[in-house]
Design a protein around this motif. Structure first.
Motif, PDB file in Angstrom:
ATOM      1  N   LYS A 193       0.941  -1.481  -0.394  1.00  0.00           N
ATOM      2  CA  LYS A 193      -0.109  -0.132  -0.412  1.00  0.00           C
ATOM      3  C   LYS A 193       0.425   1.090   0.359  1.00  0.00           C
ATOM      4  O   LYS A 193       0.526   2.103  -0.678  1.00  0.00           O
ATOM      5  N   ALA A 194       2.424   1.082   0.754  1.00  0.00           N
ATOM      6  CA  ALA A 194       3.335   2.521   0.920  1.00  0.00           C
ATOM      7  C   ALA A 194       3.361   2.714   0.079  1.00  0.00           C
ATOM      8  O   ALA A 194       3.913   3.874  -0.712  1.00  0.00           O
ATOM      9  N   LEU A 195       4.027   1.928  -1.268  1.00  0.00           N
ATOM     10  CA  LEU A 195       4.342   1.856  -2.969  1.00  0.00           C
ATOM     11  C   LEU A 195       3.224   2.394  -3.617  1.00  0.00           C
ATOM     12  O   LEU A 195       3.799   3.236  -4.756  1.00  0.00           O
ATOM     13  N   ALA A 196       2.230   2.233  -3.459  1.00  0.00           N
ATOM     14  CA  ALA A 196       1.304   1.861  -4.338  1.00  0.00           C
ATOM     15  C   ALA A 196       0.300   3.810  -4.495  1.00  0.00           C
ATOM     16  O   ALA A 196       0.377   4.242  -5.012  1.00  0.00           O
ATOM     17  N   GLU A 197       0.912   3.850  -2.942  1.00  0.00           N
ATOM     18  CA  GLU A 197       0.279   4.672  -2.406  1.00  0.00           C
ATOM     19  C   GLU A 197       1.335   6.297  -2.217  1.00  0.00           C
ATOM     20  O   GLU A 197       1.455   6.511  -0.559  1.00  0.00           O
ATOM     21  N   GLU A 198       2.319   6.659  -3.228  1.00  0.00           N
ATOM     22  CA  GLU A 198       2.876   7.511  -2.631  1.00  0.00           C
ATOM     23  C   GLU A 198       2.626   9.292  -1.844  1.00  0.00           C
ATOM     24  O   GLU A 198       3.546   9.445  -2.027  1.00  0.00           O
ATOM     25  N   HIS A 199       1.558   9.768  -2.258  1.00  0.00           N
ATOM     26  CA  HIS A 199       0.440  10.947  -1.876  1.00  0.00           C
ATOM     27  C   HIS A 199       0.924  10.745  -0.486  1.00  0.00           C
ATOM     28  O   HIS A 199       1.178  11.557   0.184  1.00  0.00           O
ATOM     29  N   TYR A 200       0.791   9.230  -0.134  1.00  0.00           N
ATOM     30  CA  TYR A 200       0.932   9.152   1.560  1.00  0.00           C
ATOM     31  C   TYR A 200       2.431   8.612   2.015  1.00  0.00           C
ATOM     32  O   TYR A 200       2.177   7.722   3.397  1.00  0.00           O
ATOM     33  N   SER A 201       3.238   8.868   1.026  1.00  0.00           N
ATOM     34  CA  SER A 201       4.170   8.155   1.941  1.00  0.00           C
ATOM     35  C   SER A 201       4.846   8.462   3.485  1.00  0.00           C
ATOM     36  O   SER A 201       4.934   7.073   3.629  1.00  0.00           O
ATOM     37  N   GLU A 202       4.616   9.366   3.794  1.00  0.00           N
ATOM     38  CA  GLU A 202       5.296  10.108   4.922  1.00  0.00           C
ATOM     39  C   GLU A 202       3.921   9.639   6.091  1.00  0.00           C
ATOM     40  O   GLU A 202       4.268   8.577   7.231  1.00  0.00           O
ATOM     41  N   THR A 203       2.580   9.345   5.574  1.00  0.00           N
ATOM     42  CA  THR A 203       1.630   8.399   6.835  1.00  0.00           C
ATOM     43  C   THR A 203       2.321   7.187   6.564  1.00  0.00           C
ATOM     44  O   THR A 203       2.198   6.667   8.261  1.00  0.00           O
ATOM     45  N   TYR A 204       2.155   7.171   5.772  1.00  0.00           N
ATOM     46  CA  TYR A 204       2.789   5.220   5.746  1.00  0.00           C
ATOM     47  C   TYR A 204       4.237   4.970   7.270  1.00  0.00           C
ATOM     48  O   TYR A 204       3.899   4.648   7.470  1.00  0.00           O
ATOM     49  N   SER A 205       5.679   5.706   6.864  1.00  0.00           N
ATOM     50  CA  SER A 205       6.443   5.212   7.475  1.00  0.00           C
ATOM     51  C   SER A 205       5.884   5.411   9.233  1.00  0.00           C
ATOM     52  O   SER A 205       6.336   5.032   9.571  1.00  0.00           O
ATOM     53  N   ASP A 206       4.805   6.957   9.693  1.00  0.00           N
ATOM     54  CA  ASP A 206       4.416   7.020  10.163  1.00  0.00           C
ATOM     55  C   ASP A 206       4.220   6.022  10.903  1.00  0.00           C
ATOM     56  O   ASP A 206       3.891   5.176  12.238  1.00  0.00           O
ATOM     57  N   LEU A 207       3.034   5.436  10.595  1.00  0.00           N
ATOM     58  CA  LEU A 207       2.338   3.738  10.490  1.00  0.00           C
ATOM     59  C   LEU A 207       3.301   2.648  10.817  1.00  0.00           C
ATOM     60  O   LEU A 207       2.998   2.273  11.811  1.00  0.00           O
ATOM     61  N   VAL A 208       3.979   2.965  10.112  1.00  0.00           N
ATOM     62  CA  VAL A 208       4.931   1.741  10.696  1.00  0.00           C
ATOM     63  C   VAL A 208       5.644   1.983  11.901  1.00  0.00           C
ATOM     64  O   VAL A 208       6.147   1.115  12.307  1.00  0.00           O
ATOM     65  N   TYR A 209       6.329   2.892  12.167  1.00  0.00           N
ATOM     66  CA  TYR A 209       6.890   3.717  13.013  1.00  0.00           C
ATOM     67  C   TYR A 209       5.756   3.189  14.207  1.00  0.00           C
ATOM     68  O   TYR A 209       6.312   2.265  15.395  1.00  0.00           O
ATOM     69  N   LYS A 210       4.992   3.542  14.684  1.00  0.00           N
ATOM     70  CA  LYS A 210       3.677   2.804  15.553  1.00  0.00           C
ATOM     71  C   LYS A 210       3.489   1.311  15.598  1.00  0.00           C
ATOM     72  O   LYS A 210       3.104   0.824  16.490  1.00  0.00           O
ATOM     73  N   LEU A 211       3.331   0.575  14.228  1.00  0.00           N
ATOM     74  CA  LEU A 211       3.525  -0.583  14.852  1.00  0.00           C
ATOM     75  C   LEU A 211       4.359  -0.939  15.452  1.00  0.00           C
ATOM     76  O   LEU A 211       4.431  -2.158  15.699  1.00  0.00           O
ATOM     77  N   GLN A 212       5.615  -0.686  14.642  1.00  0.00           N
ATOM     78  CA  GLN A 212       6.707  -1.826  15.214  1.00  0.00           C
ATOM     79  C   GLN A 212       7.393  -1.267  16.786  1.00  0.00           C
ATOM     80  O   GLN A 212       7.372  -2.661  17.488  1.00  0.00           O
ATOM     81  N   GLU A 213       6.294  -0.286  17.477  1.00  0.00           N
ATOM     82  CA  GLU A 213       6.491  -0.197  19.150  1.00  0.00           C
ATOM     83  C   GLU A 213       5.251  -1.221  19.649  1.00  0.00           C
ATOM     84  O   GLU A 213       5.718  -1.561  20.649  1.00  0.00           O
ATOM     85  N   GLY A 214       4.088  -1.322  18.986  1.00  0.00           N
ATOM     86  CA  GLY A 214       2.943  -2.406  19.689  1.00  0.00           C
ATOM     87  C   GLY A 214       3.153  -3.433  19.475  1.00  0.00           C
ATOM     88  O   GLY A 214       3.065  -4.821  19.875  1.00  0.00           O
ATOM     89  N   MET A 215       4.046  -4.288  17.736  1.00  0.00           N
ATOM     90  CA  MET A 215       3.903  -5.720  17.041  1.00  0.00           C
ATOM     91  C   MET A 215       4.775  -6.243  17.887  1.00  0.00           C
ATOM     92  O   MET A 215       5.989  -6.260  18.212  1.00  0.00           O
TER      93      MET A 215
END
Length: 165
Positions: free
Chosen positions: A138-160
């Motif tokens: 999804k992050a690669l398909a939606e370049e306009h939300y790349s920053e949002t996806y990077s923030d999501l990955v950061y939040k998921l990394q803390e909780g997964m």
């Protein structure tokens, strides 16, 4: 004059007069709507006739009275048919749920989406890999939300959960 532009105008020998000098019969009579309706009716009649001819020539198993051959069974039974309410494979279910959450992502609701993804039942490293794959795709398909996806990955990394390699 004969065949000249309507509405007068003089010269009669101009290029515009030459273009309009041969009106069709329908335009000449002012019945272009009638001609269009007749053309449409003619086309519909031809289509109906072709459909009837197609049915006559393709008489293999229909319900028509003239059918002499038994109906042909075209449906194939599959080994694993879909049944409503049937359980999906675990990876397919995780992928579907993750996509459902990520399809709603926006910078304004990042925290909510991250919380929903973290609530998913991740039991194994394979489960985590499915979610990572969906997020990256999804992050690669939606370049306009790349920053949002990077923030999501950061939040998921803390909780997964972490799994041994």
């Amino acid at each position: 004059g004969k065949g000249g532009a309507k509405g007068g105008g003089g010269g009669g020998g101009s290029a515009a007069a030459a273009v309009t000098s041969t009106p069709s019969k329908a335009e000449d009579d002012g019945n272009w709507r009638k001609a269009a309706a007749e053309e449409k009716a003619k086309n519909e009649q031809q289509q109906q006739q072709q459909a009837v001819e197609g049915k006559r020539s393709n008489n293999s198993g229909g319900r028509g009275e003239g059918s002499k051959e038994p109906p042909v069974n075209t449906l194939q039974k599959t080994e694993n048919p879909y049944r409503p309410g049937m359980k999906k494979e675990r990876s397919a279910e995780l992928k579907s749920t993750a996509l459902s959450h990520l399809n709603k992502i926006a910078p304004e609701n990042l925290v909510t989406i991250a919380a929903r993804v973290l609530e998913m039942d991740v039991r194994t490293a394979d489960d985590l890999e499915v979610i990572i794959h969906v997020v990256m795709k999804k992050a690669l398909a939606e370049e306009h939300y790349s920053e949002t996806y990077s923030d999501l990955v950061y939040k998921l990394q803390e909780g997964m959960p972490e799994f041994p390699a």
